[in-house]
Structure formats: C-alpha cells, structure tokens
Design a protein around this motif. Sequence first.
Motif, PDB file in Angstrom:
ATOM      1  N   SER A 184     -11.276  -4.002  -0.680  1.00  0.00           N
ATOM      2  CA  SER A 184     -10.749  -4.906   0.326  1.00  0.00           C
ATOM      3  C   SER A 184     -10.900  -6.333  -0.182  1.00  0.00           C
ATOM      4  O   SER A 184     -11.877  -6.664  -0.844  1.00  0.00           O
ATOM      5  CB  SER A 184     -11.516  -4.741   1.633  1.00  0.00           C
TER       6      SER A 184
ATOM      7  N   ARG B 188     -18.687   0.210   1.296  1.00  0.00           N
ATOM      8  CA  ARG B 188     -17.998   0.110   2.583  1.00  0.00           C
ATOM      9  C   ARG B 188     -16.601  -0.487   2.458  1.00  0.00           C
ATOM     10  O   ARG B 188     -15.677  -0.064   3.141  1.00  0.00           O
ATOM     11  CB  ARG B 188     -18.852  -0.720   3.526  1.00  0.00           C
ATOM     12  N   PHE B 189     -16.429  -1.491   1.622  1.00  0.00           N
ATOM     13  CA  PHE B 189     -15.148  -2.188   1.543  1.00  0.00           C
ATOM     14  C   PHE B 189     -14.338  -1.813   0.306  1.00  0.00           C
ATOM     15  O   PHE B 189     -13.546  -2.606  -0.187  1.00  0.00           O
ATOM     16  CB  PHE B 189     -15.367  -3.695   1.624  1.00  0.00           C
TER      17      PHE B 189
ATOM     18  N   LEU C 186       0.831  -1.202   0.000  1.00  0.00           N
ATOM     19  CA  LEU C 186       0.000   0.000   0.000  1.00  0.00           C
ATOM     20  C   LEU C 186       0.866   1.252   0.000  1.00  0.00           C
ATOM     21  O   LEU C 186       0.631   2.181  -0.762  1.00  0.00           O
ATOM     22  CB  LEU C 186      -0.944  -0.002   1.193  1.00  0.00           C
TER      23      LEU C 186
ATOM     24  N   ASN D 219     -11.717   1.147  -0.844  1.00  0.00           N
ATOM     25  CA  ASN D 219     -10.912   2.276  -0.394  1.00  0.00           C
ATOM     26  C   ASN D 219     -10.498   3.104  -1.599  1.00  0.00           C
ATOM     27  O   ASN D 219     -10.067   2.555  -2.614  1.00  0.00           O
ATOM     28  CB  ASN D 219      -9.676   1.765   0.348  1.00  0.00           C
ATOM     29  N   VAL D 220     -10.636   4.407  -1.474  1.00  0.00           N
ATOM     30  CA  VAL D 220     -10.291   5.319  -2.559  1.00  0.00           C
ATOM     31  C   VAL D 220      -9.319   6.354  -2.006  1.00  0.00           C
ATOM     32  O   VAL D 220      -9.536   6.926  -0.932  1.00  0.00           O
ATOM     33  CB  VAL D 220     -11.546   6.016  -3.140  1.00  0.00           C
ATOM     34  N   TYR D 221      -8.256   6.581  -2.765  1.00  0.00           N
ATOM     35  CA  TYR D 221      -7.220   7.537  -2.373  1.00  0.00           C
ATOM     36  C   TYR D 221      -7.048   8.571  -3.480  1.00  0.00           C
ATOM     37  O   TYR D 221      -7.023   8.224  -4.655  1.00  0.00           O
ATOM     38  CB  TYR D 221      -5.881   6.817  -2.145  1.00  0.00           C
TER      39      TYR D 221
ATOM     40  N   ASP E 198      -6.583   9.030   1.888  1.00  0.00           N
ATOM     41  CA  ASP E 198      -7.838   8.298   1.986  1.00  0.00           C
ATOM     42  C   ASP E 198      -9.000   9.300   1.967  1.00  0.00           C
ATOM     43  O   ASP E 198      -9.086  10.179   2.830  1.00  0.00           O
ATOM     44  CB  ASP E 198      -7.850   7.492   3.288  1.00  0.00           C
TER      45      ASP E 198
ATOM     46  N   ARG F  86     -12.044   8.982   2.735  1.00  0.00           N
ATOM     47  CA  ARG F  86     -12.981   8.894   3.867  1.00  0.00           C
ATOM     48  C   ARG F  86     -12.635   9.935   4.935  1.00  0.00           C
ATOM     49  O   ARG F  86     -13.483  10.335   5.714  1.00  0.00           O
ATOM     50  CB  ARG F  86     -12.977   7.503   4.458  1.00  0.00           C
ATOM     51  N   TYR F  87     -11.388  10.387   4.951  1.00  0.00           N
ATOM     52  CA  TYR F  87     -10.953  11.410   5.905  1.00  0.00           C
ATOM     53  C   TYR F  87     -10.789  12.768   5.232  1.00  0.00           C
ATOM     54  O   TYR F  87     -10.311  13.707   5.854  1.00  0.00           O
ATOM     55  CB  TYR F  87      -9.640  10.992   6.570  1.00  0.00           C
TER      56      TYR F  87
ATOM     57  N   ARG G 154       1.068   4.158  -2.825  1.00  0.00           N
ATOM     58  CA  ARG G 154       0.891   5.594  -2.565  1.00  0.00           C
ATOM     59  C   ARG G 154       2.059   6.383  -3.133  1.00  0.00           C
ATOM     60  O   ARG G 154       1.863   7.421  -3.751  1.00  0.00           O
ATOM     61  CB  ARG G 154       0.780   5.850  -1.069  1.00  0.00           C
TER      62      ARG G 154
END
Length: 116
Positions: free
Chosen positions: A112, A80-81, A4, A83-85, A90, A92-93, A8
Amino acid sequence: MSELAHGRNEATSAADERRRGGRMSVEVVLPGVLADLAGGTRHLEVEPGGGTLGDLLDTLAAVHPALARRIRDEAGALRRFVNVYVDGDDVRYAGGLAAPVPEGAVVQVLPSVAGG
C-alpha cells in the motif's frame, strides 16, 4: 479499467501462458518500489517449493532476504499493508500464508502507498 484490475488481468494472462508452456516455476511480479530489493528486476522466477505462499516466500527469502523482510514481519506473518495476489486472488481471503500456489502461477506483491 483500474490499474489493479489491469494488473490482475495481466497476471492471469501470464499464468495461462505459463501453464500452456509447461513451465514449473512461479512468477513473482513486483512493483518498481520493490525491484531494488530483488536485484533491480520486477519479475522473478521462483520454484514453488511446498506449494503454499509461505513456502514460496521462504524460498524467496533465501535469495532476496531484504525483499522478504518487506513482505513479512518479524513474526513471519504477512505485513499488514502489503497485498499479495495469487493468479489475481487476494491471499488474505484464500488462506494467507497457507494459500496454495500452483505451479505456473503468478504471484503479485503490492504494498500500500499512502499520500495518494
């Protein structure tokens, strides 16, 4: 370095190169498991639209609806499962679907995987 973290760094390096090159599109990077839903490619060039992740996913859905259904649920929210960057951050934040996606950014989608 974890896979991961490597992803990134790779995404951030690609974003830096794209900005220096003056490119206006956004690169969407997919894992192999989603490539079939995008015509067999892991890298898509997408016009950023209105500048948010939601806008980008709307644009993506017009071209690759099956891929969009794997990223968003029936209500239009991020699954929900998945993840997007955006440039390694991320979403979600960073505001979820309202997260800003600047021109030249790299958006990485990572579902995931269970059973590890």
